[in-house]
Design a protein around this motif. Structure first.
Motif, PDB file in Angstrom:
ATOM      1  N   HIS A 110       2.243  -0.937  -0.358  1.00 43.91           N
ATOM      2  CA  HIS A 110       0.807  -0.844  -0.644  1.00 43.91           C
ATOM      3  C   HIS A 110       0.475   0.449  -1.392  1.00 43.91           C
ATOM      4  O   HIS A 110      -0.249   0.436  -2.392  1.00 43.91           O
ATOM      5  CB  HIS A 110       0.032  -0.949   0.678  1.00 43.91           C
ATOM      6  N   HIS A 142      -8.231   2.930  -3.156  1.00 39.27           N
ATOM      7  CA  HIS A 142      -7.050   3.129  -2.314  1.00 39.27           C
ATOM      8  C   HIS A 142      -6.956   4.567  -1.807  1.00 39.27           C
ATOM      9  O   HIS A 142      -6.653   4.791  -0.637  1.00 39.27           O
ATOM     10  CB  HIS A 142      -5.774   2.728  -3.056  1.00 39.27           C
ATOM     11  N   ASP A 164      -9.382  -2.137   3.217  1.00 40.46           N
ATOM     12  CA  ASP A 164      -8.833  -3.008   2.166  1.00 40.46           C
ATOM     13  C   ASP A 164      -8.574  -4.387   2.783  1.00 40.46           C
ATOM     14  O   ASP A 164      -7.884  -4.488   3.800  1.00 40.46           O
ATOM     15  CB  ASP A 164      -7.513  -2.377   1.680  1.00 40.46           C
ATOM     16  N   TRP A 222     -12.874  -5.684  -0.477  1.00 36.52           N
ATOM     17  CA  TRP A 222     -12.983  -4.508   0.376  1.00 36.52           C
ATOM     18  C   TRP A 222     -14.192  -4.658   1.294  1.00 36.52           C
ATOM     19  O   TRP A 222     -15.205  -5.238   0.879  1.00 36.52           O
ATOM     20  CB  TRP A 222     -13.175  -3.249  -0.491  1.00 36.52           C
ATOM     21  N   HIS A 271      -2.343  -8.017   0.184  1.00 39.63           N
ATOM     22  CA  HIS A 271      -1.231  -7.048   0.177  1.00 39.63           C
ATOM     23  C   HIS A 271      -1.418  -5.973   1.254  1.00 39.63           C
ATOM     24  O   HIS A 271      -0.480  -5.265   1.576  1.00 39.63           O
ATOM     25  CB  HIS A 271      -1.006  -6.448  -1.226  1.00 39.63           C
TER      26      HIS A 271
HETATM   27 MN   MN3 Z   1      -4.803  -2.564  -1.580  1.00 39.19          MN
END
Ligand code: MN3
Length: 200
Positions: A27, A74, A157, A123, A161
Motif C-alpha cells: 500500500h 495517503h 482509505d 475515502w 488495496h
Molecule cells: Mn490507498
C-alpha cells in the motif's frame, strides 16, 4: 519540484494485527509510491511543476489531480495511524465530536456506515467545515474535501488495496479495526490547527 515518498511515521509491523506489514509493503511501498512517480512524470513542463502538493490538489484536474490527490491522501492517512493508539481523543476535538455527533461512539458508527456504503474506491473522512462544525463525508477515487473548502481531520482509505491482503473482501471489518490504530494526537493537532487557521 520533485515529490518524494515520505517515510511511514511508524514501523511497518507497528499496526499489526490490524494492518499487516505486508499490506504496508504494497500500500505504501507500491501504490503510494506509484502515485508520486506518476505525478512527477505528469507535471514535467506544466504549470504545476513548481507547486507544492496541496496547491496541485487544489488547482489541477484529470490525471494530475488524481495522482496528486492520491499522494496527499495517503500521506494524510499514514499520519492518522499509530501502533500506540490512545483509544480516545480529548480536549477540543472530543467536545466538538460530542456537540456534532452526540458521542465518540455515535461518530464511529456513522463513520462506519459512510465508509462501508462508499460504492467502489474512495475515502471516508472526518472534516471540519467552514462553519466550524464537524462532518463525515465519503469521496470517490482520489477526491479530496479540500476542494470543497472542508479541512480533513481524519481519513480511512477504503480502496480495496487498503484491506484485501488482511481482510479480503470484508471492508466492514477493516473499517471497524481502524479504531485500534488511530493516532488521536495527530487528529487533535490537525483539528486545533484548523480552528486556528479559520480564526486567523
Ligand atoms: Mn490507498
Amino acid at each position: 519540484m520533485k515529490h518524494s515518498l515520505p517515510e511511514l511515521p511508524f514501523a511497518k509491523n507497528a499496526l499489526e494485527p490490524h494492518i499487516s506489514a505486508e499490506t504496508l509493503e504494497y500500500h505504501w511501498g507500491k501504490h503510494h509510491k506509484a502515485y508520486l512517480d506518476k505525478l512527477n512524470t505528469l507535471i514535467q513542463g506544466t504549470e504545476y511543476e513548481q507547486l507544492p502538493l496541496e496547491e496541485i490538489v487544489l488547482r489541477s484536474d484529470g490525471k494530475i489531480f488524481n495522482n496528486a490527490a492520491q499522494a496527499w491522501n495517503h500521506t494524510f492517512f499514514w499520519n492518522c495511524l499509530t501502533g500506540d493508539s490512545k483509544k480516545s481523543p480529548d480536549g477540543p476535538i472530543l467536545d466538538a465530536i460530542k456537540r456534532d455527533f452526540g458521542s465518540l461512539e455515535d461518530m464511529k458508527k456513522k463513520f462506519q456506515s459512510i465508509a462501508v456504503d462508499q460504492f467502489g474506491s474512495g475515502w471516508a473522512w472526518l472534516v471540519r467545515k467552514r462553519d466550524g462544525s464537524l462532518a463525515l463525508k465519503s469521496t470517490s477515487n482520489a477526491e479530496n474535501p479540500l476542494r470543497d473548502g472542508d479541512i480533513p481531520i481524519f481519513v480511512c482509505d477504503v480502496w480495496e488495496h487498503a484491506y484485501y491482503i488482511d481482510y479480503r473482501n470484508d471492508r466492514a471489518r477493516f473499517v471497524q479495526s481502524i479504531w485500534n490504530v488511530v493516532n488521536w494526537d495527530f487528529v487533535q493537532t490537525t483539528y486545533e490547527a484548523a480552528e486556528r487557521s479559520q480564526a486567523a
